[in-house]
Each structure stands twice: as structure tokens, then as C-alpha cells.
Enzyme design. Structure first.
Site, PDB file in Angstrom:
ATOM      1  N   SER A  11       0.633  -0.957  -0.089  1.00 10.75           N
ATOM      2  CA  SER A  11       0.097  -0.046  -0.186  1.00 10.75           C
ATOM      3  C   SER A  11       0.798   1.915  -0.159  1.00 10.75           C
ATOM      4  O   SER A  11       0.079   2.396  -0.223  1.00 10.75           O
ATOM      5  CB  SER A  11      -0.989   0.193   1.329  1.00 10.75           C
ATOM      6  OG  SER A  11      -1.565  -1.055   1.204  1.00 10.75           O
ATOM      7  N   ILE A  16       7.588  -3.204   3.012  1.00 12.17           N
ATOM      8  CA  ILE A  16       8.516  -4.342   2.580  1.00 12.17           C
ATOM      9  C   ILE A  16       7.449  -5.252   1.631  1.00 12.17           C
ATOM     10  O   ILE A  16       8.840  -5.676   0.895  1.00 12.17           O
ATOM     11  CB  ILE A  16       8.337  -5.423   3.869  1.00 12.17           C
ATOM     12  CG1 ILE A  16       9.153  -4.910   4.564  1.00 12.17           C
ATOM     13  CG2 ILE A  16       8.776  -6.735   3.590  1.00 12.17           C
ATOM     14  CD1 ILE A  16       9.064  -5.914   6.345  1.00 12.17           C
ATOM     15  N   GLY A  17       6.468  -4.854   1.868  1.00 13.02           N
ATOM     16  CA  GLY A  17       5.939  -5.740  -0.200  1.00 13.02           C
ATOM     17  C   GLY A  17       6.588  -4.796  -1.089  1.00 13.02           C
ATOM     18  O   GLY A  17       6.248  -5.642  -2.173  1.00 13.02           O
ATOM     19  N   SER A 145       6.285 -11.068  13.491  1.00 12.51           N
ATOM     20  CA  SER A 145       7.501 -10.041  13.759  1.00 12.51           C
ATOM     21  C   SER A 145       8.145 -10.139  15.010  1.00 12.51           C
ATOM     22  O   SER A 145       8.381  -9.044  15.691  1.00 12.51           O
ATOM     23  CB  SER A 145       6.473  -9.110  14.823  1.00 12.51           C
ATOM     24  OG  SER A 145       5.407  -8.597  13.256  1.00 12.51           O
ATOM     25  N   TYR A 158      -1.979  -8.052  18.786  1.00 11.42           N
ATOM     26  CA  TYR A 158      -0.992  -8.089  17.352  1.00 11.42           C
ATOM     27  C   TYR A 158       0.108  -9.234  17.924  1.00 11.42           C
ATOM     28  O   TYR A 158       0.212 -10.348  16.952  1.00 11.42           O
ATOM     29  CB  TYR A 158      -0.240  -6.635  17.541  1.00 11.42           C
ATOM     30  CG  TYR A 158       1.058  -6.823  16.346  1.00 11.42           C
ATOM     31  CD1 TYR A 158       0.506  -6.961  14.829  1.00 11.42           C
ATOM     32  CD2 TYR A 158       2.060  -6.962  16.463  1.00 11.42           C
ATOM     33  CE1 TYR A 158       1.432  -7.455  13.861  1.00 11.42           C
ATOM     34  CE2 TYR A 158       3.168  -6.604  15.592  1.00 11.42           C
ATOM     35  CZ  TYR A 158       2.616  -6.978  14.431  1.00 11.42           C
ATOM     36  OH  TYR A 158       3.713  -7.339  12.755  1.00 11.42           O
TER      37      TYR A 158
END
Length: 248
Positions: A11, A16-17, A145, A158
Site C-alpha cells: 500500500s 516491505i511488500g 514480527s 498483535y
């Protein structure tokens, strides 16, 4: 014929994507990326950039909180490009909250993005790969993570959902090995992508003995290895690629 890779969580330019899309395109893979609430021009900019490297590239805006998101992604990639051989789950939902703030709404939002969509994408991808199997190998990489490396205060929902990804990855790897699909998890450590402020950088920098904070491309290089031919023998692993990050 070029492999087709799905990458979620693309996005922002510094995600990272996004770095993964660029690395896999350099390897000659066709790219199908997903995004959510990106800027009006960003998806088209990335598609044009990737296409200029000589591979095909398509994008899809999708809300991974929705129960039908995984199915929609797998249908769209087939219609636009073909049957995928690589899946990289980069997308995540994160909202701070300690034990006094934890409630069902917060848990459900984290579960929907970090677990349900990831798990359904993985299993849907595997079923499709088995049905349409070619001579190529398949690869799945799920981002974690570092929740297994030490406490992460005030991030209970999370870390709980991210921790589930590690357990899921290890067992799924055993299930899919006979199909020629390797499945791994990557913990990139604190990465200067879309969330760091100047104060956060100043706090984290002394904890990196290499003298810099992790960059999105650090994770992308490792992921490109895992989904390439040289990384095929690695499966069922959670790899901590944190540049020596000191958790104190």
C-alpha cells in the site's frame, strides 16, 4: 514461462511488500500485488514501474478484514495473470493495546487480517497449486514480527495473532512438502518502512550493532532467496533477519 507471485501489503512506496515486488520482478517473476487505502496514483505508479522491467504486473485493492478477501485474490490473479507459484503474505494489522484495553473488537480485527486471511490464502494457494501443478516448485513466505524473541508490551492482540502464524507455518510446511511447496516465515525485525517516527528511529538505532536500522530491501533480499531455486531446500523455518538487533 515466468512464475507468478502474489504479494500482499503493498500500500505504500516504502513497504516491505513493495520492496519484495521489485526484487521478484528482477528475478523475472510476474507480479500480482494487493493494497488497501493506498494513494490514488500509487498502485498505477508501481504497476508501470514493474511492467517496465519486462514482466507482467497487476494490482488489486482488497480489504483483508473481509472473510471473502482470500478467495477474491486467488480468483483475480488467475483471471489477470494465471496460476500463482509464489505467495508472500506481507500485509498486517497492528493496533497498540495493553491488558486494560484488550477487547473482542480489537482481537477480531487482528485475527481477520493477521490470521484468517493469511491462513486462507495459504491453503487456497496450495489447493490451486496442486490442481494446476506444473513442473515448477512453489513457495510461501509469511511475515512475522519477532514475537518469539521476547516481550512486546502493549501489543497483546498483535503478538498473539502473529505468533499463530509461526505455528501455522511450521505445520503447513510439513503438509505441503510433497506438493513441492516450501513454506517459511521471516521476521524482519524493526524496519524503517511506513511506521517509524524520528523519535522511534533515535530510540532504536543504538540497538543495531551494524550501525543502521533495517530497510525494506533487507527483508526483500531474504524473501527473494527463499522463493528462488537456491532456497528451495529451506522449509518449515522462521528466520530472524534483524541485523543483530539487541532486545534490551
Amino acid at each position: 514461462m515466468a512464475k507468478i507471485a502474489i504479494i500482499t501489503g503493498v500500500s505504500y512506496p516504502r513497504s516491505i511488500g513493495t520492496a519484495v515486488c521489485r526484487r521478484l520482478a528482477e528475478q523475472g517473476m510476474d507480479i500480482f500485488f494487493t493494497y488497501w487505502r493506498a494513494g490514488e496514483t500509487w498502485p498505477d505508479q508501481l504497476m508501470n514501474e514493474i511492467t517496465e522491467t519486462g514482466v507482467r504486473c497487476k494490482g488489486l485493492e482488497v480489504d483483508l478484514e473481509q472473510s471473502e478477501a482470500a478467495e477474491a485474490i486467488l480468483q483475480e490473479v488467475q483471471q489477470q495473470l494465471g496460476v500463482p507459484a509464489v505467495l508472500i503474505n506481507c500485509a498486517a494489522f497492528s493496533e497498540n493495546g495493553n491488558y486494560t484495553e484488550l477487547d473482542a473488537v480489537q482481537l477480531d480485527r487482528h485475527y481477520a487480517v493477521n490470521m484468517r486471511s493469511v491462513f486462507l490464502l495459504c491453503t487456497g494457494f496450495a489447493r490451486l497449486f496442486k490442481e494446476k501443478k506444473t513442473d515448477s516448485n512453489g513457495s510461501i513466505v509469511n511475515l512475522t514480527s519477532g514475537q518469539s524473541q521476547g516481550p512486546m508490551p502493549d501489543e497483546l492482540a498483535y503478538i498473539a495473532t502473529k505468533g499463530a502464524i509461526t505455528a501455522f507455518t511450521q505445520s503447513l510446511a510439513a503438509d505441503l512438502a510433497s506438493l513441492g511447496i516450501n513454506v517459511n516465515a521471516v521476521n524482519p525485525g524493526p524496519t524503517d518502512s511506513t511506521w517509524m517516527t524520528g523519535d522511534i528511529r533515535q530510540h532504536l538505532l543504538p540497538k543495531f550493532p551494524k550501525g543502521r536500522i533495517g530497510e525494506p530491501d533487507d527483508a526483500a533480499r531474504l524473501i527473494s532467496f527463499l522463493v528462488g531455486e537456491d532456497g528451495y531446500w529451506v522449509t518449515g523455518q522462521e528466520i530472524h533477519s534483524e541485523g543483530g538487533f539487541i532486545r534490551k
